[in-house]
Write a protein that holds these residues in place. Sequence first.
Motif, PDB file in Angstrom:
ATOM      1  N   TYR A  77      13.536  -3.611  12.889  1.00 50.99           N
ATOM      2  CA  TYR A  77      13.172  -3.211  11.530  1.00 50.99           C
ATOM      3  C   TYR A  77      11.703  -2.809  11.502  1.00 50.99           C
ATOM      4  CZ  TYR A  77      17.475  -4.943   9.367  1.00 50.99           C
ATOM      5  OH  TYR A  77      18.784  -5.139   8.990  1.00 50.99           O
ATOM      6  N   PHE A 103       8.721  -1.536   8.550  1.00 51.01           N
ATOM      7  CA  PHE A 103       8.417  -1.425   7.127  1.00 51.01           C
ATOM      8  C   PHE A 103       7.065  -0.754   6.955  1.00 51.01           C
ATOM      9  CE2 PHE A 103      11.675  -4.534   5.891  1.00 51.01           C
ATOM     10  CZ  PHE A 103      11.854  -5.230   7.078  1.00 51.01           C
ATOM     11  N   TYR A 134       4.142  -0.516   3.981  1.00 53.87           N
ATOM     12  CA  TYR A 134       3.679  -1.074   2.716  1.00 53.87           C
ATOM     13  C   TYR A 134       2.361  -0.412   2.310  1.00 53.87           C
ATOM     14  CZ  TYR A 134       6.709  -5.235   3.338  1.00 53.87           C
ATOM     15  OH  TYR A 134       7.776  -6.112   3.490  1.00 53.87           O
ATOM     16  N   LEU A 159       6.368  -2.254  -1.109  1.00 53.34           N
ATOM     17  CA  LEU A 159       7.166  -1.688  -0.026  1.00 53.34           C
ATOM     18  C   LEU A 159       7.419  -0.212  -0.327  1.00 53.34           C
ATOM     19  CD1 LEU A 159       8.896  -2.050   2.546  1.00 53.34           C
ATOM     20  CD2 LEU A 159      10.818  -2.563   1.030  1.00 53.34           C
ATOM     21  N   TYR A 198      11.657   1.354   4.488  1.00 56.11           N
ATOM     22  CA  TYR A 198      11.895   0.628   5.718  1.00 56.11           C
ATOM     23  C   TYR A 198      13.033   1.248   6.518  1.00 56.11           C
ATOM     24  CZ  TYR A 198      15.838  -2.281   3.894  1.00 56.11           C
ATOM     25  OH  TYR A 198      17.024  -2.747   3.381  1.00 56.11           O
ATOM     26  N   PHE A 206      -0.058  -0.770   5.323  1.00 54.57           N
ATOM     27  CA  PHE A 206       0.360  -1.659   6.402  1.00 54.57           C
ATOM     28  C   PHE A 206       1.712  -1.225   6.947  1.00 54.57           C
ATOM     29  CE2 PHE A 206      -2.785  -4.919   6.358  1.00 54.57           C
ATOM     30  CZ  PHE A 206      -3.163  -5.149   5.044  1.00 54.57           C
ATOM     31  N   GLN A 253       8.307 -11.004   9.279  1.00 54.46           N
ATOM     32  CA  GLN A 253       7.680  -9.699   9.447  1.00 54.46           C
ATOM     33  C   GLN A 253       6.283  -9.883  10.035  1.00 54.46           C
ATOM     34  OE1 GLN A 253       7.822  -7.218   5.943  1.00 54.46           O
ATOM     35  NE2 GLN A 253      10.028  -7.469   5.722  1.00 54.46           N
ATOM     36  N   PHE A 312       2.772  -7.980  10.719  1.00 54.78           N
ATOM     37  CA  PHE A 312       2.027  -6.851  10.179  1.00 54.78           C
ATOM     38  C   PHE A 312       1.004  -6.333  11.185  1.00 54.78           C
ATOM     39  CE2 PHE A 312       2.856  -6.510   5.549  1.00 54.78           C
ATOM     40  CZ  PHE A 312       3.768  -7.543   5.432  1.00 54.78           C
ATOM     41  N   GLY A 313       0.788  -5.045  11.121  1.00 54.04           N
ATOM     42  CA  GLY A 313      -0.341  -4.463  11.803  1.00 54.04           C
ATOM     43  C   GLY A 313      -1.611  -4.685  11.005  1.00 54.04           C
ATOM     44  N   ARG A 347      -7.074   1.665   6.281  1.00 54.99           N
ATOM     45  CA  ARG A 347      -7.774   1.775   4.990  1.00 54.99           C
ATOM     46  C   ARG A 347      -7.994   3.252   4.702  1.00 54.99           C
ATOM     47  NH1 ARG A 347      -9.573  -2.761   2.847  1.00 54.99           N
ATOM     48  NH2 ARG A 347      -9.244  -4.611   4.116  1.00 54.99           N
ATOM     49  N   PHE A 367       9.488 -17.738   1.728  1.00 55.16           N
ATOM     50  CA  PHE A 367       8.396 -17.870   2.693  1.00 55.16           C
ATOM     51  C   PHE A 367       7.074 -17.948   1.963  1.00 55.16           C
ATOM     52  CE2 PHE A 367      11.303 -16.440   5.966  1.00 55.16           C
ATOM     53  CZ  PHE A 367      12.124 -15.542   5.298  1.00 55.16           C
ATOM     54  N   TYR A 401       3.277 -16.593   2.981  1.00 53.94           N
ATOM     55  CA  TYR A 401       2.419 -15.858   3.884  1.00 53.94           C
ATOM     56  C   TYR A 401       0.978 -16.107   3.452  1.00 53.94           C
ATOM     57  CZ  TYR A 401       5.924 -12.968   6.330  1.00 53.94           C
ATOM     58  OH  TYR A 401       6.954 -12.519   7.127  1.00 53.94           O
ATOM     59  N   GLN A 432      -2.956 -14.393   3.613  1.00 53.11           N
ATOM     60  CA  GLN A 432      -3.721 -13.181   3.883  1.00 53.11           C
ATOM     61  C   GLN A 432      -5.203 -13.476   3.720  1.00 53.11           C
ATOM     62  OE1 GLN A 432      -2.860  -9.696   1.433  1.00 53.11           O
ATOM     63  NE2 GLN A 432      -3.605  -8.325   3.036  1.00 53.11           N
ATOM     64  N   ARG A 442      -9.471  -8.831   3.805  1.00 46.75           N
ATOM     65  CA  ARG A 442      -9.520  -7.614   4.613  1.00 46.75           C
ATOM     66  C   ARG A 442      -8.707  -7.719   5.903  1.00 46.75           C
ATOM     67  NH1 ARG A 442     -13.180  -4.146   2.548  1.00 46.75           N
ATOM     68  NH2 ARG A 442     -13.358  -2.935   4.466  1.00 46.75           N
ATOM     69  N   LYS A 443      -7.710  -8.594   5.859  1.00 43.86           N
ATOM     70  CA  LYS A 443      -6.822  -8.746   7.012  1.00 43.86           C
ATOM     71  C   LYS A 443      -5.374  -8.531   6.573  1.00 43.86           C
ATOM     72  CE  LYS A 443      -9.886 -10.190  10.091  1.00 43.86           C
ATOM     73  NZ  LYS A 443     -10.153  -9.469  11.367  1.00 43.86           N
ATOM     74  N   GLU A 444      -4.460  -8.555   7.551  1.00 41.46           N
ATOM     75  CA  GLU A 444      -3.059  -8.392   7.227  1.00 41.46           C
ATOM     76  C   GLU A 444      -2.416  -9.726   6.869  1.00 41.46           C
ATOM     77  OE1 GLU A 444      -4.441  -8.218  10.145  1.00 41.46           O
ATOM     78  OE2 GLU A 444      -3.141  -8.977  11.748  1.00 41.46           O
ATOM     79  N   PRO A 445      -1.314  -9.712   6.114  1.00 38.81           N
ATOM     80  CA  PRO A 445      -0.586 -10.951   5.830  1.00 38.81           C
ATOM     81  C   PRO A 445       0.029 -11.516   7.115  1.00 38.81           C
ATOM     82  CG  PRO A 445       0.063  -9.203   4.315  1.00 38.81           C
ATOM     83  CD  PRO A 445      -0.730  -8.554   5.396  1.00 38.81           C
ATOM     84  N   LEU A 491       2.666 -14.874   8.462  1.00 40.33           N
ATOM     85  CA  LEU A 491       3.562 -15.940   8.046  1.00 40.33           C
ATOM     86  C   LEU A 491       2.879 -17.298   8.175  1.00 40.33           C
ATOM     87  CD1 LEU A 491       6.426 -16.795   7.158  1.00 40.33           C
ATOM     88  CD2 LEU A 491       6.948 -17.058   9.597  1.00 40.33           C
ATOM     89  N   ARG A 532      13.450 -13.277   0.094  1.00 41.20           N
ATOM     90  CA  ARG A 532      14.376 -12.294   0.672  1.00 41.20           C
ATOM     91  C   ARG A 532      15.651 -12.298  -0.137  1.00 41.20           C
ATOM     92  NH1 ARG A 532      18.615 -11.880   4.346  1.00 41.20           N
ATOM     93  NH2 ARG A 532      18.607 -14.099   4.884  1.00 41.20           N
ATOM     94  N   TYR A 559      16.898  -7.382   5.267  1.00 41.24           N
ATOM     95  CA  TYR A 559      15.628  -7.990   5.631  1.00 41.24           C
ATOM     96  C   TYR A 559      14.489  -7.463   4.768  1.00 41.24           C
ATOM     97  CZ  TYR A 559      18.091 -10.180   9.394  1.00 41.24           C
ATOM     98  OH  TYR A 559      18.959 -10.949  10.106  1.00 41.24           O
ATOM     99  N   GLN A 560      14.852  -7.019   3.565  1.00 39.68           N
ATOM    100  CA  GLN A 560      13.819  -6.570   2.648  1.00 39.68           C
ATOM    101  C   GLN A 560      13.249  -7.774   1.907  1.00 39.68           C
ATOM    102  OE1 GLN A 560      15.079  -3.513  -0.020  1.00 39.68           O
ATOM    103  NE2 GLN A 560      13.195  -3.541  -1.220  1.00 39.68           N
ATOM    104  N   LEU A 561      11.925  -7.851   1.895  1.00 35.68           N
ATOM    105  CA  LEU A 561      11.243  -8.963   1.252  1.00 35.68           C
ATOM    106  C   LEU A 561      10.628  -8.525  -0.072  1.00 35.68           C
ATOM    107  CD1 LEU A 561       9.376 -10.500   4.337  1.00 35.68           C
ATOM    108  CD2 LEU A 561      11.656 -11.029   3.443  1.00 35.68           C
ATOM    109  N   TRP A 590       7.631  -9.458  -2.629  1.00 32.63           N
ATOM    110  CA  TRP A 590       6.346 -10.131  -2.501  1.00 32.63           C
ATOM    111  C   TRP A 590       5.744 -10.460  -3.859  1.00 32.63           C
ATOM    112  CZ3 TRP A 590       3.982 -10.875   2.392  1.00 32.63           C
ATOM    113  CH2 TRP A 590       4.714 -10.322   3.452  1.00 32.63           C
TER     114      TRP A 590
END
Lengths: 111, 109
Positions: free
Chosen positions: A31, A33, A35, A45, A48, A91, A100, A102-103, A107, B34, B36, B38, B41-44, B46, B91, B95-97, B99
Amino acid sequence: DAGVIQSPRHEVTEMGQEVTLRCKPISGHDYLFWYRQTMMRGLELLIYFNNNVPIDDSGMPEDRFSAKMPNASFSTLKIQPSEPRDSAVYFCASSYQETQYFGPGTRLLVL
Amino acid sequence: RKEVEQDPGPFNVPEGATVAFNCTYSNSASQSFFWYRQDCRKEPKLLMSVYSSGNEDGRFTAQLNRASQYISLLIRDSKLSDSATYLCVVREGNYQLIWGAGTKLIIKP
């Protein structure tokens, strides 16, 4: 494992220009995604994919946005033409099951 | 009405204190839950999954109340490094979340 890789990390462009964001998911994840995150709207989102096939693109804001996944290791999100309201952090995330990953995000600033 | 709602905060908490966040969700058919985290300035990333029986991971405890459709996160003995935004995630299918907007936590020395 290198994790999800995104490029570029930062992009500054002028209104009307085409922007292409790139993503390499974690190997073995089926998968992917895309975002968008802004202060006002939070994490949204956009689209995906499952096994390289787009499943749900209802989050894509308008026809200016398009996404492709030509193979299991690469995806692009394209904005053409870009507008200032597209400025956000984009993202990419991949997953095998529920979690999931994330990368670091791209920006984007559209002037 | 938003599908997943959180108090945006910020919660300003002294180091060592206990802090709790709640999150409510609207779809009673939601399947998995879940938290998560964050950083600025970073990614989320888990933090933990939330199970029906509740679960604990060190200083962090997550609870699920399906009848009232809310999820909670408890942080004990808070550290400066706990300062972050905590995202509640649900969810609903595939597998779509979905947020939440996140709760910002600031731990003060």
